[in-house]
Design an enzyme around this catalytic site. Structure first.
Site, PDB file in Angstrom:
ATOM      1  CE  LYS A  62      -4.445   1.001   0.130  1.00  0.00           C
ATOM      2  NZ  LYS A  62      -5.572   0.198  -0.413  1.00  0.00           N
TER       3      LYS A  62
HETATM    4  P1  NAD Z   1     -12.999   7.565  -3.475  1.00  0.00           P
HETATM    5  O1  NAD Z   1     -12.046   8.634  -3.210  1.00  0.00           O
HETATM    6  O2  NAD Z   1     -13.451   7.312  -4.868  1.00  0.00           O
HETATM    7  O3  NAD Z   1     -14.313   7.767  -2.585  1.00  0.00           O
HETATM    8  C1  NAD Z   1     -14.304   7.967  -1.208  1.00  0.00           C
HETATM    9  C2  NAD Z   1     -15.622   8.647  -0.866  1.00  0.00           C
HETATM   10  O4  NAD Z   1     -15.778   8.688   0.541  1.00  0.00           O
HETATM   11  C3  NAD Z   1     -15.701  10.093  -1.368  1.00  0.00           C
HETATM   12  O5  NAD Z   1     -16.981  10.308  -1.941  1.00  0.00           O
HETATM   13  C4  NAD Z   1     -15.551  10.912  -0.072  1.00  0.00           C
HETATM   14  O6  NAD Z   1     -16.197  12.158  -0.148  1.00  0.00           O
HETATM   15  C5  NAD Z   1     -16.242   9.989   0.899  1.00  0.00           C
HETATM   16  N1  NAD Z   1     -15.915  10.250   2.300  1.00  0.00           N
HETATM   17  C6  NAD Z   1     -14.720  10.591   2.858  1.00  0.00           C
HETATM   18  N2  NAD Z   1     -14.887  10.765   4.183  1.00  0.00           N
HETATM   19  C7  NAD Z   1     -16.178  10.503   4.462  1.00  0.00           C
HETATM   20  C8  NAD Z   1     -16.966  10.498   5.649  1.00  0.00           C
HETATM   21  N3  NAD Z   1     -16.418  10.787   6.830  1.00  0.00           N
HETATM   22  N4  NAD Z   1     -18.273  10.197   5.560  1.00  0.00           N
HETATM   23  C9  NAD Z   1     -18.827   9.889   4.365  1.00  0.00           C
HETATM   24  N5  NAD Z   1     -18.151   9.878   3.218  1.00  0.00           N
HETATM   25  C10 NAD Z   1     -16.840  10.192   3.262  1.00  0.00           C
HETATM   26  O7  NAD Z   1     -12.364   6.249  -2.832  1.00  0.00           O
HETATM   27  P2  NAD Z   1     -12.701   4.735  -3.141  1.00  0.00           P
HETATM   28  O8  NAD Z   1     -11.674   4.238  -4.092  1.00  0.00           O
HETATM   29  O9  NAD Z   1     -14.143   4.565  -3.444  1.00  0.00           O
HETATM   30  O10 NAD Z   1     -12.343   4.091  -1.729  1.00  0.00           O
HETATM   31  C11 NAD Z   1     -13.309   4.024  -0.673  1.00  0.00           C
HETATM   32  C12 NAD Z   1     -12.947   2.864   0.244  1.00  0.00           C
HETATM   33  O11 NAD Z   1     -12.905   1.671  -0.529  1.00  0.00           O
HETATM   34  C13 NAD Z   1     -11.557   2.978   0.892  1.00  0.00           C
HETATM   35  O12 NAD Z   1     -11.595   2.382   2.164  1.00  0.00           O
HETATM   36  C14 NAD Z   1     -10.685   2.154  -0.024  1.00  0.00           C
HETATM   37  O13 NAD Z   1      -9.520   1.679   0.604  1.00  0.00           O
HETATM   38  C15 NAD Z   1     -11.655   1.035  -0.363  1.00  0.00           C
HETATM   39  N6  NAD Z   1     -11.296   0.294  -1.572  1.00  0.00           N
HETATM   40  C16 NAD Z   1     -11.219   0.894  -2.776  1.00  0.00           C
HETATM   41  C17 NAD Z   1     -10.866   0.131  -3.892  1.00  0.00           C
HETATM   42  C18 NAD Z   1     -10.802   0.718  -5.279  1.00  0.00           C
HETATM   43  O14 NAD Z   1     -10.606  -0.047  -6.228  1.00  0.00           O
HETATM   44  N7  NAD Z   1     -10.982   2.006  -5.454  1.00  0.00           N
HETATM   45  C19 NAD Z   1     -10.588  -1.221  -3.750  1.00  0.00           C
HETATM   46  C20 NAD Z   1     -10.697  -1.811  -2.499  1.00  0.00           C
HETATM   47  C21 NAD Z   1     -11.053  -1.042  -1.411  1.00  0.00           C
END
Ligand code: NAD
Length: 425
Positions: A113
């Site tokens: 990571k």
């Molecule tokens: P992203 O940046 O696309 O979206 C994150 C969202 O969360 C944004 O809309 C942001 O405004 C919102 N957010 C932040 N703080 C918040 C809060 N306190 N309350 C409500 N909403 C809030 O990120 P993502 O890629 O969708 O990642 C989100 C989660 O999924 C993370 O934990 C990430 O590690 C996990 N994840 C993502 C992927 C991927 O392929 N993108 C894969 C596995 C896991």
């Protein structure tokens, strides 16, 4: 120091929680101390200084990290996060979870990571590009298609991966493209069809399996999504398409609620136009705290760690909690929800669709042969269904919670691979 700051300084980190859950699984698997010591700690931890030029000519610096937790089953794999709250401990936790996650879906990768302590919303696009290129140069000694392959995470996207791929290719191959050094790239430079939706789609498959298991009809069910980003918006859209009523969603700025169900395609357009779900018509405003305690069948935390803690877990009124985010529940919250009979789909299973299609992307890059969307989606569904069944079998046979079952599956596969390789020298 104020009491609040003191409490924060002593609050357990995501890494403490990751270690705690590791020990629980290691106990259940009866792993020896020797095996534990081989797979528990990160293999490599790199901290980099990232100086870069702002548009006005001034120099700004940030700190960034890349952690490789374990590479016994394959090259390190894991996203890069840009967020002001990034800490080294957080990156170490996320890297460890990647190790177990890749093993749960049985893709031949280890866990890694990266993260930069930055609020990307404060930078212009050219500044973000320069910062990304300098960070990539800093961590380049660790990267490579057979060593360590980054991907997008919070506040990074396909464009970020394009800059990383280009910087690495310029530095190590005179600019000739090395697409398989990152996944989640734009399609035009070797990205995979279906990658952008993969995390949300994979989470959706686990929800279909969970609903079947619990005899919950998805049609007419009520769901709530915390975090309307890459992962959250896709799973919300799929639920909406399968006639689940998505009654509330939010982002960092606030939330929207409609007990009759939100129009998700329209909400996606609204977010694209305005940058937030706030202000969407045909919905009431809801606070981020209240959203998590709405009565619903399915609650999907899809934002950041520690969304549900000992403080608010008692008030969660969902039947299924599907962790699209990494680490959204503290161990205390976990115990409370389990005690209340909530079915938890743990992060290393629920959001593993992202790394699964990242693996497909890497395979396509290495083969120089590209698959159609149908093939990607079918293969993803097969992988997710198989992993869900394997975790569920451990859950039923060993009478343990779904998180412990998933950790046992992932950790046992990593332990077996590590033992097969033996100890160097
Ligand atoms: P992203 O940046 O696309 O979206 C994150 C969202 O969360 C944004 O809309 C942001 O405004 C919102 N957010 C932040 N703080 C918040 C809060 N306190 N309350 C409500 N909403 C809030 O990120 P993502 O890629 O969708 O990642 C989100 C989660 O999924 C993370 O934990 C990430 O590690 C996990 N994840 C993502 C992927 C991927 O392929 N993108 C894969 C596995 C896991």
């Amino acid at each position: 120091m104020s009491t609040e700051l003191l409490a924060a300084a002593h609050a357990p980190s995501a890494y403490d929680f990751a270690l705690q859950n590791f020990e629980l699984a290691a106990e259940a698997l009866e792993l020896t101390e020797c095996t534990r010591s081989l797979i528990k700690y990160p293999e490599r931890v790199l901290t980099v200084n990232i100086p870069f030029r702002l548009d006005n000519g001034d120099i700004r610096r940030y700190e960034g990290y890349r952690v490789q937790h374990n590479t016994s089953r394959g090259p390190a794999k894991g996203g890069i996060r840009y967020h002001p709250g990034v800490t080294l401990d957080e990156v170490k936790a996320l890297a460890m979870w990647m190790t177990w996650k890749c093993a749960v879906v049985d893709v031949p990768f280890g866990g890694g990571k990266g993260g930069v302590i930055v609020d990307p919303k404060q930078l212009t696009l050219p500044e973000l590009e320069r910062m990304t290129r300098r960070y990539t140069a800093g961590i380049a000694p660790l990267l490579g298609p057979q060593r360590d392959i980054p991907a997008p995470d919070v506040y990074t996207n396909a464009q970020t991966m394009g800059w990383i791929m280009d910087t690495y290719s310029m530095m190590s191959a005179g600019g000739y493209p090395i697409p398989s050094v990152v996944t989640g790239k734009p399609l035009s430079i070797g990205g995979s069809l279906g990658r952008a939706e993969a995390t949300g789609r994979g989470a959706f498959h686990t929800l279909v399996s969970a609903c079947e298991q619990l005899h919950i009809s998805m049609k007419g069910s009520k769901s709530v999504v915390q975090g309307f980003g890459n992962a959250g918006s896709v799973v919300a859209n799929l639920l909406d398409g399968h006639q689940s009523l998505v009654i509330a969603v939010n982002d960092s700025r606030g939330g929207v609620y409609n007990p009759a169900g939100l129009d998700i395609p329209k909400l996606m357009l609204h977010k694209e136009r305005t940058g937030t779900v706030v202000g969407f018509a045909h919905a009431e405003a809801i606070t981020n705290a209240d959203l998590l305690t709405l009565e619903c069948d399915i609650l999907i935390p899809a934002a950041l760690e520690n969304a549900i803690t000992g403080e608010n877990a008692h008030r969660v009124r969902a039947r299924i909690v599907a962790e699209a985010a990494n680490g959204p529940l503290t161990p205390e919250a976990d115990a409370i929800l389990e005690g209340n009979g909530v079915f938890i789909i743990p992060d290393i299973l629920c959001n593993a669709g992202g790394v699964t299609v990242s693996y497909f992307e890497w395979c396509q890059n290495e083969q120089h042969y590209y698959w159609d969307l149908h093939e990607v989606e079918n293969r993803l569904e097969r992988v997710m269904n198989k992993a869900f069944k394997e975790v569920l079998d451990i859950h039923s046979d060993r009478k343990v919670g779904m998180r412990l079952a998933a950790n046992m599956l992932g950790i046992s596969r990593v332990a077996t691979a590590t033992t097969a390789r033996g100890l160097y020298p």
